[in-house]
Design a protein around this motif. Sequence first.
Motif, PDB file in Angstrom:
ATOM      1  N   LEU A  19       0.679  -0.871   0.138  1.00  0.00           N
ATOM      2  CA  LEU A  19      -0.550   0.094  -0.082  1.00  0.00           C
ATOM      3  C   LEU A  19       1.199   0.973   0.114  1.00  0.00           C
ATOM      4  O   LEU A  19       2.120   1.125   1.264  1.00  0.00           O
ATOM      5  N   THR A  20       0.860   1.949  -1.251  1.00  0.00           N
ATOM      6  CA  THR A  20       1.099   3.418  -0.872  1.00  0.00           C
ATOM      7  C   THR A  20       1.184   3.703   0.210  1.00  0.00           C
ATOM      8  O   THR A  20       0.638   3.974   0.693  1.00  0.00           O
ATOM      9  N   LEU A  21       2.356   4.803   0.637  1.00  0.00           N
ATOM     10  CA  LEU A  21       1.965   5.734   1.927  1.00  0.00           C
ATOM     11  C   LEU A  21       2.524   7.292   1.727  1.00  0.00           C
ATOM     12  O   LEU A  21       3.040   7.050   0.188  1.00  0.00           O
ATOM     13  N   PRO A  22       2.206   8.642   2.207  1.00  0.00           N
ATOM     14  CA  PRO A  22       2.699   9.681   1.572  1.00  0.00           C
ATOM     15  C   PRO A  22       3.410   9.906   2.483  1.00  0.00           C
ATOM     16  O   PRO A  22       4.521  10.935   2.528  1.00  0.00           O
ATOM     17  N   ALA A  23       4.708   9.382   1.973  1.00  0.00           N
ATOM     18  CA  ALA A  23       5.981  10.013   1.444  1.00  0.00           C
ATOM     19  C   ALA A  23       6.674   9.421   0.135  1.00  0.00           C
ATOM     20  O   ALA A  23       6.783   8.529  -0.206  1.00  0.00           O
ATOM     21  N   THR A  24       7.671   9.837  -0.310  1.00  0.00           N
ATOM     22  CA  THR A  24       8.454   9.487  -0.776  1.00  0.00           C
ATOM     23  C   THR A  24       9.312   7.928  -0.820  1.00  0.00           C
ATOM     24  O   THR A  24       9.775   7.666  -1.656  1.00  0.00           O
ATOM     25  N   THR A  82      -1.123   4.574  10.020  1.00  0.00           N
ATOM     26  CA  THR A  82      -2.447   3.928  10.220  1.00  0.00           C
ATOM     27  C   THR A  82      -3.576   4.189   9.625  1.00  0.00           C
ATOM     28  O   THR A  82      -4.491   3.834   9.381  1.00  0.00           O
ATOM     29  N   GLU A  83      -3.413   5.846   9.431  1.00  0.00           N
ATOM     30  CA  GLU A  83      -4.136   6.489   8.601  1.00  0.00           C
ATOM     31  C   GLU A  83      -4.362   6.085   6.942  1.00  0.00           C
ATOM     32  O   GLU A  83      -5.825   6.009   6.548  1.00  0.00           O
ATOM     33  N   ALA A  84      -3.110   5.963   6.769  1.00  0.00           N
ATOM     34  CA  ALA A  84      -2.969   5.370   4.846  1.00  0.00           C
ATOM     35  C   ALA A  84      -3.838   4.405   4.327  1.00  0.00           C
ATOM     36  O   ALA A  84      -4.712   3.877   3.587  1.00  0.00           O
TER      37      ALA A  84
END
Length: 284
Positions: A25-30, A46-48
């Motif tokens: 699952l991709t996450l909001p960070a590079t 957790t939110e992602a």
Amino acid sequence: MKLATLRTANGGTTAALATGADSYLTLPATDVGALLAQSEWRIVVTEAAASKEQRVIAAGEAVLAPLLPRAGKVICCGLNYGDHIQEMGRDLPEYPTLFAKYADTLVGANDAVEVQGSDRVDWEAELAVVVGSELYRADEDQARAAIAGYTVANDVSMRDWQSRTLQWFQGKAWDGSTPVGPVMVTADEAGEHFEVRGYVNGELVQQGNTSTLVFGPAQLLSYISQFTVLRPGDLVLTGTPGGVGMGMTPPRFLKDGDVLTTEIDGIGRLENQFRIHASVPANA
């Protein structure tokens, strides 16, 4: 949890959460380092995971990048397993033997490793520690609490260059020579001791347990933090067990086309093919 850095179709990277054996699952960070730089990174994950906005990538389609492509510091400990110290003909150290690499040395878990200018390319299977919070002049308890997780690394060494002087740096810091990954397993799930193994073309050449380290992960981080600050996303390699090529009789080194496999139970496996061109550049 298990975190990875994946290459994206546009040539960039993204941090990702392994959601099982078959997907990420991709996450909001590079990348994982950028994720750890967020003080509430666990909440971000957790939110992602609860959100429907992040992309799911099948494991078969995922391309692993270096776990920490922008690591500010990559610090390594040499001679940290008793058997390796013995095979190198040295005494047990009073203090850790440390040297540094750069982020440029790091490659992904399945990347090919290109070597130009060395014909004594050696293997060093290692457990690596990922720093999760800032440390400076920390005690061991503080250092232990600052460990974000653990990953697999191989401190590939150019022994001919390493032996040119008493300083190891020039044999250790070659660009694109240090595989790291495939994931970081968070400290709360990783366990305390790890079985480290290295293979050349499927032949077991190294095996050791981190319970026999002279200086454990928390000791190393505490010691390093006495003279330099460690920050989220920094990487510390803890040393290699016996079985390196230089310690064999006669010495044995990687050849062009060899496949080096590095694995740690509970974390994962690196598998890297080597492309070795031993000719030395004219100015070396």
